[in-house]
Design an enzyme around this catalytic site. Structure first.
Site, PDB file in Angstrom:
ATOM      1  N   HIS A 127      10.672 -29.155  12.557  1.00  0.00           N
ATOM      2  CA  HIS A 127       9.763 -28.012  12.208  1.00  0.00           C
ATOM      3  C   HIS A 127       8.770 -28.509  11.466  1.00  0.00           C
ATOM      4  O   HIS A 127       7.625 -27.819  11.178  1.00  0.00           O
ATOM      5  CB  HIS A 127      10.645 -26.896  11.509  1.00  0.00           C
ATOM      6  CG  HIS A 127      11.649 -26.556  12.504  1.00  0.00           C
ATOM      7  ND1 HIS A 127      11.550 -25.746  13.452  1.00  0.00           N
ATOM      8  CD2 HIS A 127      13.165 -26.718  12.444  1.00  0.00           C
ATOM      9  CE1 HIS A 127      12.521 -25.582  14.072  1.00  0.00           C
ATOM     10  NE2 HIS A 127      13.678 -26.264  13.509  1.00  0.00           N
TER      11      HIS A 127
ATOM     12  N   ASP B 224       0.888  -1.171   0.082  1.00  0.00           N
ATOM     13  CA  ASP B 224      -0.037  -0.085   0.088  1.00  0.00           C
ATOM     14  C   ASP B 224       0.711   1.350   0.060  1.00  0.00           C
ATOM     15  O   ASP B 224       1.977   1.158   0.034  1.00  0.00           O
ATOM     16  CB  ASP B 224      -1.069   0.100   1.081  1.00  0.00           C
ATOM     17  CG  ASP B 224      -0.425   0.428   2.410  1.00  0.00           C
ATOM     18  OD1 ASP B 224       0.891   0.415   2.319  1.00  0.00           O
ATOM     19  OD2 ASP B 224      -1.118   0.231   3.394  1.00  0.00           O
TER      20      ASP B 224
ATOM     21  N   HIS C 214      12.427 -22.043   9.920  1.00  0.00           N
ATOM     22  CA  HIS C 214      11.687 -22.859  10.961  1.00  0.00           C
ATOM     23  C   HIS C 214      10.307 -23.005  10.531  1.00  0.00           C
ATOM     24  O   HIS C 214       9.431 -23.779  11.055  1.00  0.00           O
ATOM     25  CB  HIS C 214      11.786 -22.162  12.362  1.00  0.00           C
ATOM     26  CG  HIS C 214      13.009 -22.408  13.111  1.00  0.00           C
ATOM     27  ND1 HIS C 214      13.288 -22.286  14.348  1.00  0.00           N
ATOM     28  CD2 HIS C 214      14.324 -23.228  12.737  1.00  0.00           C
ATOM     29  CE1 HIS C 214      14.574 -22.428  14.707  1.00  0.00           C
ATOM     30  NE2 HIS C 214      14.900 -23.117  13.684  1.00  0.00           N
ATOM     31  N   ASN C 215       9.650 -21.662  10.115  1.00  0.00           N
ATOM     32  CA  ASN C 215       8.197 -21.661   9.901  1.00  0.00           C
ATOM     33  C   ASN C 215       7.788 -21.791   8.561  1.00  0.00           C
ATOM     34  O   ASN C 215       6.551 -21.938   8.123  1.00  0.00           O
ATOM     35  CB  ASN C 215       7.672 -20.222  10.243  1.00  0.00           C
ATOM     36  CG  ASN C 215       8.188 -19.976  11.635  1.00  0.00           C
ATOM     37  OD1 ASN C 215       8.931 -18.771  11.889  1.00  0.00           O
ATOM     38  ND2 ASN C 215       7.923 -20.616  12.569  1.00  0.00           N
TER      39      ASN C 215
ATOM     40  N   CYS D 123       3.472  -2.689   3.999  1.00  0.00           N
ATOM     41  CA  CYS D 123       2.524  -1.764   4.362  1.00  0.00           C
ATOM     42  C   CYS D 123       3.422  -0.830   5.486  1.00  0.00           C
ATOM     43  O   CYS D 123       4.424  -0.885   5.256  1.00  0.00           O
ATOM     44  CB  CYS D 123       1.407  -1.908   4.872  1.00  0.00           C
ATOM     45  SG  CYS D 123       1.297  -2.742   6.598  1.00  0.00           S
TER      46      CYS D 123
ATOM     47  N   THR E 144       3.198  -0.539   8.883  1.00  0.00           N
ATOM     48  CA  THR E 144       3.832  -1.407   9.508  1.00  0.00           C
ATOM     49  C   THR E 144       4.121  -2.869   9.354  1.00  0.00           C
ATOM     50  O   THR E 144       5.181  -3.305   9.938  1.00  0.00           O
ATOM     51  CB  THR E 144       2.997  -1.546  10.741  1.00  0.00           C
ATOM     52  OG1 THR E 144       1.659  -2.012  10.551  1.00  0.00           O
ATOM     53  CG2 THR E 144       2.828  -0.140  11.643  1.00  0.00           C
TER      54      THR E 144
HETATM   55  C1  RB5 Z   1      -2.010   2.979   6.154  1.00  0.00           C
HETATM   56  O1  RB5 Z   1      -1.972   4.318   6.887  1.00  0.00           O
HETATM   57  C2  RB5 Z   1      -1.610   1.798   7.235  1.00  0.00           C
HETATM   58  O2  RB5 Z   1      -2.505   1.742   8.205  1.00  0.00           O
HETATM   59  C3  RB5 Z   1      -0.973   0.655   6.832  1.00  0.00           C
HETATM   60  O3  RB5 Z   1      -0.268   0.912   5.727  1.00  0.00           O
HETATM   61  C4  RB5 Z   1      -0.751  -0.503   7.779  1.00  0.00           C
HETATM   62  O4  RB5 Z   1       0.253   0.303   8.424  1.00  0.00           O
HETATM   63  C5  RB5 Z   1      -1.711  -1.118   8.309  1.00  0.00           C
HETATM   64  O5  RB5 Z   1      -1.299  -1.997   9.035  1.00  0.00           O
END
Ligand code: RB5
Length: 148
Positions: free
Chosen positions: A133, A8, A98-99, A65, A67
């Site tokens: 695993h 995103d 491992h995963n 994204c 985070t």
């Molecule tokens: C978008 O602002 C933000 O919420 C998205 O990129 C992400 O961090 C969501 O987990």
């Protein structure tokens, strides 16, 4: 080998570095967008990449994204996906070893492009260890089959 990528607006800062990591690894990029900083909804990109990997059209995937959290949660709703949210090279390696993760997710507001390149390279070049695993990954699949 084909690697699917999706992000995103919050993850776009890492995209070029990830595309370079995929190409430097010798794999083909399957790009699901987004392509600029205009605000979009991360679940849409998570689903496209997750379905591509789950269907076997791509071998692995990378999702970005702000985070890495939202896009990994969404990807893990697709059957057959083990998407690992990673913030350092060790976790990227372990997610493969491992995963047996088939997608990694990273955050454009958490990691630098250099760190993303390093994490994705580690993820792509680390084989699944199998053995004990495998039994644990099979248990994850059993949970999925019961509940998804
Ligand atoms: C978008 O602002 C933000 O919420 C998205 O990129 C992400 O961090 C969501 O987990």
């Amino acid at each position: 080998m084909k690697i699917a990528i999706g992000c995103d607006h919050g993850g776009i800062a890492l995209k070029d570095a990830c595309v370079k990591a995929i190409k430097d690894f010798g794999a083909e990029v399957v790009d699901f967008g987004t392509y600029d900083t205009q605000s979009v909804d991360y679940p849409d990109y998570a689903e496209k990449v997750a379905l591509c990997v789950a269907n076997g059209e791509a071998d692995k995937g990378v999702l970005l994204c702000g985070t890495g959290i939202g896009i990994s949660i969404a990807a893990n709703k697709v059957k057959g996906i083990r998407c690992a949210h990673v913030t350092n090279k060790f976790c990227a390696q372990m997610s493969a070893e491992h995963n047996n993760a088939n997608i990694i997710a990273m955050g454009g507001r958490i990691s630098t492009p250099e760190e993303a390149y390093e994490m994705l390279t580690a993820f792509l070049s680390t084989p699944f260890a199998g053995g004990r695993h495998q039994k644990r990954v099979d248990k994850i699949t059993a949970i999925e089959q019961k509940n998804l």
